[in-house]
Design a protein around this motif. Sequence first.
Motif, PDB file in Angstrom:
ATOM      1  N   ASN A  26       2.089 -23.252  71.779  1.00  0.00           N
ATOM      2  CA  ASN A  26       2.137 -21.767  72.465  1.00  0.00           C
ATOM      3  C   ASN A  26       3.572 -21.632  72.763  1.00  0.00           C
ATOM      4  OD1 ASN A  26       2.075 -23.165  74.534  1.00  0.00           O
ATOM      5  ND2 ASN A  26      -0.042 -22.717  75.489  1.00  0.00           N
ATOM      6  N   GLY A  27       4.360 -22.418  72.386  1.00  0.00           N
ATOM      7  CA  GLY A  27       5.943 -21.586  73.539  1.00  0.00           C
ATOM      8  C   GLY A  27       6.075 -22.320  74.995  1.00  0.00           C
ATOM      9  N   TYR A  28       4.544 -22.290  75.245  1.00  0.00           N
ATOM     10  CA  TYR A  28       4.782 -21.890  77.220  1.00  0.00           C
ATOM     11  C   TYR A  28       4.761 -23.516  77.480  1.00  0.00           C
ATOM     12  CZ  TYR A  28       3.396 -20.951  81.862  1.00  0.00           C
ATOM     13  OH  TYR A  28       3.059 -20.846  82.826  1.00  0.00           O
ATOM     14  N   ALA A  29       5.030 -24.353  79.032  1.00  0.00           N
ATOM     15  CA  ALA A  29       5.036 -25.287  79.730  1.00  0.00           C
ATOM     16  C   ALA A  29       4.464 -25.969  78.585  1.00  0.00           C
ATOM     17  CB  ALA A  29       4.781 -25.351  81.069  1.00  0.00           C
ATOM     18  N   LEU A  30       4.818 -27.546  77.744  1.00  0.00           N
ATOM     19  CA  LEU A  30       3.713 -28.388  77.379  1.00  0.00           C
ATOM     20  C   LEU A  30       3.617 -29.008  78.422  1.00  0.00           C
ATOM     21  CD1 LEU A  30       7.489 -29.760  74.847  1.00  0.00           C
ATOM     22  CD2 LEU A  30       5.186 -27.485  74.330  1.00  0.00           C
ATOM     23  N   ASP A  31       2.868 -29.129  79.432  1.00  0.00           N
ATOM     24  CA  ASP A  31       2.970 -29.889  80.178  1.00  0.00           C
ATOM     25  C   ASP A  31       1.777 -29.792  80.658  1.00  0.00           C
ATOM     26  OD1 ASP A  31       3.430 -27.837  81.763  1.00  0.00           O
ATOM     27  OD2 ASP A  31       5.355 -29.647  82.781  1.00  0.00           O
ATOM     28  N   VAL A  32       1.570 -28.272  81.627  1.00  0.00           N
ATOM     29  CA  VAL A  32      -0.069 -27.581  81.854  1.00  0.00           C
ATOM     30  C   VAL A  32      -0.067 -27.579  80.870  1.00  0.00           C
ATOM     31  CG1 VAL A  32       0.801 -25.519  81.746  1.00  0.00           C
ATOM     32  CG2 VAL A  32      -0.817 -26.386  83.085  1.00  0.00           C
ATOM     33  N   GLY A  33       0.203 -27.274  79.688  1.00  0.00           N
ATOM     34  CA  GLY A  33      -1.209 -26.565  78.161  1.00  0.00           C
ATOM     35  C   GLY A  33      -1.192 -28.436  77.631  1.00  0.00           C
ATOM     36  N   LEU A  34      -0.739 -29.921  77.926  1.00  0.00           N
ATOM     37  CA  LEU A  34      -1.058 -30.754  77.465  1.00  0.00           C
ATOM     38  C   LEU A  34      -2.290 -31.045  77.997  1.00  0.00           C
ATOM     39  CD1 LEU A  34      -1.742 -32.741  75.582  1.00  0.00           C
ATOM     40  CD2 LEU A  34       0.838 -34.639  76.810  1.00  0.00           C
ATOM     41  N   ALA A  35      -1.945 -31.189  79.396  1.00  0.00           N
ATOM     42  CA  ALA A  35      -2.997 -31.303  79.932  1.00  0.00           C
ATOM     43  C   ALA A  35      -4.389 -31.008  80.245  1.00  0.00           C
ATOM     44  CB  ALA A  35      -2.625 -31.510  81.878  1.00  0.00           C
ATOM     45  N   ALA A  36      -4.415 -29.318  80.120  1.00  0.00           N
ATOM     46  CA  ALA A  36      -5.656 -28.656  79.972  1.00  0.00           C
ATOM     47  C   ALA A  36      -7.025 -29.601  78.802  1.00  0.00           C
ATOM     48  CB  ALA A  36      -5.289 -27.479  79.874  1.00  0.00           C
ATOM     49  N   ARG A  37      -5.570 -29.845  77.745  1.00  0.00           N
ATOM     50  CA  ARG A  37      -6.371 -30.206  76.026  1.00  0.00           C
ATOM     51  C   ARG A  37      -6.516 -31.655  76.595  1.00  0.00           C
ATOM     52  NH1 ARG A  37      -3.496 -29.350  70.712  1.00  0.00           N
ATOM     53  NH2 ARG A  37      -3.854 -26.811  70.400  1.00  0.00           N
ATOM     54  N   LEU A  38      -6.589 -32.370  77.434  1.00  0.00           N
ATOM     55  CA  LEU A  38      -6.058 -33.950  77.431  1.00  0.00           C
ATOM     56  C   LEU A  38      -7.747 -33.916  78.396  1.00  0.00           C
ATOM     57  CD1 LEU A  38      -3.109 -35.352  78.204  1.00  0.00           C
ATOM     58  CD2 LEU A  38      -4.450 -36.119  76.248  1.00  0.00           C
ATOM     59  N   VAL A  39      -7.679 -33.290  79.594  1.00  0.00           N
ATOM     60  CA  VAL A  39      -8.938 -33.509  80.434  1.00  0.00           C
ATOM     61  C   VAL A  39      -9.818 -32.972  80.346  1.00  0.00           C
ATOM     62  CG1 VAL A  39      -7.388 -32.772  82.306  1.00  0.00           C
ATOM     63  CG2 VAL A  39      -8.991 -30.705  81.210  1.00  0.00           C
ATOM     64  N   THR A  40     -10.396 -32.879  78.935  1.00  0.00           N
ATOM     65  CA  THR A  40     -11.627 -31.875  77.624  1.00  0.00           C
ATOM     66  C   THR A  40     -11.767 -33.600  77.370  1.00  0.00           C
ATOM     67  OG1 THR A  40     -10.430 -32.242  75.744  1.00  0.00           O
ATOM     68  CG2 THR A  40     -10.874 -29.986  77.047  1.00  0.00           C
ATOM     69  N   GLN A  41     -10.731 -34.534  77.060  1.00  0.00           N
ATOM     70  CA  GLN A  41     -11.004 -36.122  76.503  1.00  0.00           C
ATOM     71  C   GLN A  41     -12.580 -37.152  77.648  1.00  0.00           C
ATOM     72  OE1 GLN A  41     -11.579 -36.747  73.101  1.00  0.00           O
ATOM     73  NE2 GLN A  41     -11.411 -34.204  73.669  1.00  0.00           N
ATOM     74  N   GLY A  42     -11.687 -36.807  78.576  1.00  0.00           N
ATOM     75  CA  GLY A  42     -11.858 -37.543  79.506  1.00  0.00           C
ATOM     76  C   GLY A  42     -11.685 -37.215  81.293  1.00  0.00           C
ATOM     77  N   GLY A  43     -11.591 -38.138  82.334  1.00  0.00           N
ATOM     78  CA  GLY A  43     -10.774 -38.187  83.761  1.00  0.00           C
ATOM     79  C   GLY A  43      -9.771 -37.237  84.175  1.00  0.00           C
ATOM     80  N   PHE A  44      -9.411 -36.834  84.979  1.00  0.00           N
ATOM     81  CA  PHE A  44      -8.050 -36.671  85.804  1.00  0.00           C
ATOM     82  C   PHE A  44      -8.128 -37.198  86.755  1.00  0.00           C
ATOM     83  CE2 PHE A  44      -4.896 -34.415  88.450  1.00  0.00           C
ATOM     84  CZ  PHE A  44      -4.243 -34.450  87.550  1.00  0.00           C
ATOM     85  N   TYR A  45      -6.852 -37.716  87.036  1.00  0.00           N
ATOM     86  CA  TYR A  45      -6.573 -38.026  88.538  1.00  0.00           C
ATOM     87  C   TYR A  45      -5.031 -37.659  88.965  1.00  0.00           C
ATOM     88  CZ  TYR A  45      -7.014 -42.297  92.162  1.00  0.00           C
ATOM     89  OH  TYR A  45      -6.749 -42.443  93.575  1.00  0.00           O
ATOM     90  N   GLY A  46      -5.627 -37.084  90.392  1.00  0.00           N
ATOM     91  CA  GLY A  46      -3.857 -36.884  90.912  1.00  0.00           C
ATOM     92  C   GLY A  46      -3.292 -38.214  91.959  1.00  0.00           C
ATOM     93  N   MET A  47      -2.113 -38.723  92.112  1.00  0.00           N
ATOM     94  CA  MET A  47      -1.748 -39.643  92.818  1.00  0.00           C
ATOM     95  C   MET A  47      -0.677 -38.873  93.772  1.00  0.00           C
ATOM     96  SD  MET A  47      -0.495 -42.615  89.708  1.00  0.00           S
ATOM     97  CE  MET A  47       0.160 -43.349  91.386  1.00  0.00           C
TER      98      MET A  47
END
Length: 324
Positions: free
Chosen positions: A184-205
């Motif tokens: 999408n031409g935008y930040a790869l980090d937040v775009g990937l995170a938004a996709r990955l959390v649909t596959q499992g949990g997220f943990y913030g350190m």
Amino acid sequence: MPVPRVSVVVPLYQKERYVGRTVASVLAQTFTDFELVVLDNACTDGSAEVVRGFDDPRVRVERNDETVPVTENFQRAVRHARAPLVKVLNADDLLAPTVLAEQIAVMDADPTLALVSCRHDLVDDDDRVIARGRALRTTDLLGRRDATTVLRRIVRHRGSPIGVPGNMLFRRDAFDAVGGFPDNGYALDVGLAARLVTQGGFYGMPESLSRFRLASGSITSTARRRNMALQHRFLRELRREHADVVRRRDVAVGLAREPVTWLRQRIMVVASTDPSSWRHRLAAALLAPRRPATDGSAAGSAAGSADGSGAAPRRAHQAPVEAP
């Protein structure tokens, strides 16, 4: 050849000045069962030669026949990874020595996690810290969180609250399941995170275990305006794809934060100017968090075990109760 526990992948293009420090920070990890895959995007400077100068069997350099767009280079870099856990690292960023040990321990403790992320410090061309404890600044992103919480926070933040690529460690099977990075031409980090959390949990350190380089001139006013436009498009797509999760209230909060987002981007532009200028010093002061980041910084984390055993991290991470 044995499959390592984790792959650190570095998409590389024209970073001769910095990539040596990036590679050195990976090789300094206390957890040693990893491979470092560097994908040379047909560099024309001496970047690839710098990497090949490291005499370590864990370092592998791949090369594209021709220069490809940024997103495609990141996609290809991950495809070269052999391990079930992957960390993508920008070719000018740095890792704290214990980040792999600490994040792998979190992932091992909860097989349902798709992604773990930490905070980062901002550094300048000479590795001087500009600001500490960036990303994950709200308590609803600390500990174990579900997709609903993360997606709503992304929309409300209107930026990248999860952090930069070097902050994150994710499962390769989750990456493959969502098709990798969004184009999408935008930040790869937040775009990937938004996709990955649909596959499992997220943990913030809460620890700051990576360093993001704000190189001189790396952010221009033109790039800032372009990023804002792409951000709007990304958030519209996110709202449409997750209409059952993202509420109108979340969108309204995000819109209300628009001036703050604009100001933050403007400060980042100024912070990437000459470090000796008063404008740079003022921007750095404004970027500094209002309160100290919880549980240490990248510098403090560097004091961990150096026995190379890949043992469990110094602290056991306890997940707080889910935020409503």
